[in-house]
Design a protein around this motif. Structure first.
Motif, short mmCIF file in Angstrom:
data_model
loop_
_atom_site.label_atom_id
_atom_site.label_comp_id
_atom_site.label_asym_id
_atom_site.label_seq_id
_atom_site.Cartn_x
_atom_site.Cartn_y
_atom_site.Cartn_z
N ARG A 272 0.83 -1.21 0.00
CA ARG A 272 0.00 0.00 0.00
C ARG A 272 0.86 1.25 0.00
NH1 ARG A 272 -2.79 -2.59 4.17
NH2 ARG A 272 -2.19 -0.93 5.63
N GLU B 124 2.15 1.71 -3.56
CA GLU B 124 1.06 2.20 -4.41
C GLU B 124 0.80 3.68 -4.13
OE1 GLU B 124 -1.81 2.60 -7.17
OE2 GLU B 124 -0.61 0.77 -6.89
N SER B 125 0.83 4.07 -2.86
CA SER B 125 0.57 5.46 -2.49
C SER B 125 1.62 6.41 -3.04
CB SER B 125 0.51 5.60 -0.96
OG SER B 125 -0.52 4.80 -0.41
N LEU C 115 -3.72 4.42 -7.14
CA LEU C 115 -5.11 3.99 -7.00
C LEU C 115 -5.57 4.15 -5.56
CD1 LEU C 115 -5.06 0.67 -9.09
CD2 LEU C 115 -5.89 2.93 -9.81
N VAL C 116 -4.63 4.16 -4.64
CA VAL C 116 -4.90 4.25 -3.21
C VAL C 116 -3.88 5.18 -2.58
CG1 VAL C 116 -4.94 2.98 -1.02
CG2 VAL C 116 -5.83 1.91 -3.10
N THR D 270 -6.90 -3.27 -3.02
CA THR D 270 -7.30 -2.28 -2.03
C THR D 270 -8.31 -1.30 -2.61
OG1 THR D 270 -5.11 -2.46 -0.99
CG2 THR D 270 -6.45 -0.55 -0.41
N ARG D 271 -8.05 -0.81 -3.82
CA ARG D 271 -8.97 0.14 -4.45
C ARG D 271 -10.33 -0.50 -4.71
NH1 ARG D 271 -8.81 4.76 -7.68
NH2 ARG D 271 -10.95 5.21 -8.31
N ASP E 260 -12.08 -0.71 -1.42
CA ASP E 260 -12.44 0.66 -1.01
C ASP E 260 -13.69 1.13 -1.75
OD1 ASP E 260 -10.24 0.71 0.64
OD2 ASP E 260 -9.16 2.25 -0.49
N ASP E 261 -13.72 0.90 -3.06
CA ASP E 261 -14.87 1.34 -3.85
C ASP E 261 -16.13 0.60 -3.42
OD1 ASP E 261 -13.32 3.13 -5.25
OD2 ASP E 261 -13.15 1.91 -7.06
N TYR F 212 -9.22 -0.51 -13.73
CA TYR F 212 -8.37 0.53 -13.15
C TYR F 212 -7.16 0.87 -14.01
CZ TYR F 212 -11.22 -0.30 -9.01
OH TYR F 212 -12.28 -0.42 -8.15
#
Length: 312
Positions: free
Chosen positions: A25, A28-29, A35-36, A83-84, A87-88, A270
């Motif tokens: 994560r 990705e951030s 995306l997250v 994760t995205r 989350d969605d 995505y």
């Protein structure tokens, strides 16, 4: 995810898998097109002081990253997608109660917006939850919902503990099973899914990361033997996971409506390719928790099982 009955290397009592997911994560951030965005993930990894060096930044030239980090960078792409996607799902028609089974170092209670009356129950081992709480407290992180943590081994009965923590089976619930089922044997997966169905009131929903069904063949047996030697995970545990129950069958028989989503579906939705060099690669060819071994694959060669979303 932790406390699911599997054998894992640990730092400070933390499963390496939980740290690897937090690192994913963080990576990705840090991307220019995330995306997250998880503002806590990198600090969780740093605070763990792991003996395994885990990347927390997406490198300028990922193909030039050290060989031992490249699998983790590949895994971070999958973790970002997963994760995205979840989350969605959570942002759409939230229920009053949310239960995260095998919460690990998940930070959704702190980084997502929640309706004022929301309640979140995080279930995992006490050492994982206590470590996460101590790090987040040091960052002055505040949960947007009323949050309860519950020490429970999900391979053992946990219903009474959840209810004792304030869970109300009469209210609609959102269930998150992320990174959990692959670490339970087939009987454990079946028991967890049965409990989710039994504890759900009308209006409940679930998002489930599936375990991969593996064919019972001589070739698979050889793969499992090799995987067992490299990881130290007993063959009996691996074989017990080779024929997981189908979440769709279990939930539909209990009156749920289900939809299925492949990893490729998420890549398409995505706009991501699980690759460091433009060529599609396995979502997790080798990650830190499996000692660099190639995970056993399904008949289609997939090392990930996709996802199920369900509504009651």
């Amino acid at each position: 995810m932790a406390n699911a009955g599997g054998t894992e290397f640990q730092d400070r009592g933390l499963p390496l898998t939980a740290l690897a997911v937090a690192a994913g994560r963080a990576v990705e951030s840090s991307r220019p097109d995330p995306l997250v965005v998880d503002p806590f993930a990198a600090e969780l990894v740093r605070a763990a002081n792991s003996h395994v060096e885990m990347p927390t930044q997406w490198p300028a030239n990922p193909e030039d990253a050290p060989p031992l980090q490249q699998p983790l960078l590949l895994a971070s792409i999958y973790i970002g997608l997963r994760t995205r996607f979840i989350d969605d799902f959570l942002r759409d028609a939230a229920t009053v109660q949310t239960v995260i089974l095998g919460a690990g170092l998940d930070t959704r209670a702190f980084r997502l917006q929640w309706p004022a009356d929301s309640r979140i129950f995080e279930i995992d081992s006490s050492n994982v939850l206590a470590f996460k709480d101590s790090v987040l407290a040091g960052l002055s992180a505040a949960s947007g919902a009323k949050r309860a943590t519950l020490d429970a081994d999900l391979s053992q009965p946990w219903r009474n503990s959840l209810i004792a923590a304030g869970f109300d089976p009469g209210l609609p619930t959102t269930w998150i099973l992320e990174g959990l089922l692959p670490y339970l044997d087939a009987a454990g997966q079946d028991a967890v899914l049965d409990e989710v169905a039994a504890l759900s009131a009308p209006g409940s929903r679930a998002v489930i990361e599936r375990a991969v069904p593996l064919p019972k063949t001589d070739d698979l047996d050889a793969q499992l033997q090799e995987f067992s030697l490299k990881t130290g995970l007993p063959m009996s545990d691996l074989l017990a996971r080779a024929d997981p129950p189908d979440p769709v069958s279990i939930l539909e028989s209990a009156g749920w409506r289900c939809a299925q989503h492949t990893v490729q579906d998420l890549c398409t939705a995505y706009g991501r390719v699980i690759s460091l060099a433009g060529t599609t690669a396995p979502a997790t060819k080798a990650t830190a928790d499996d000692g660099g071994a190639e995970p056993p694959r399904s008949a289609e060669g997939q090392s990930r099982g996709g996802f199920v979303t369900a509504w009651l």
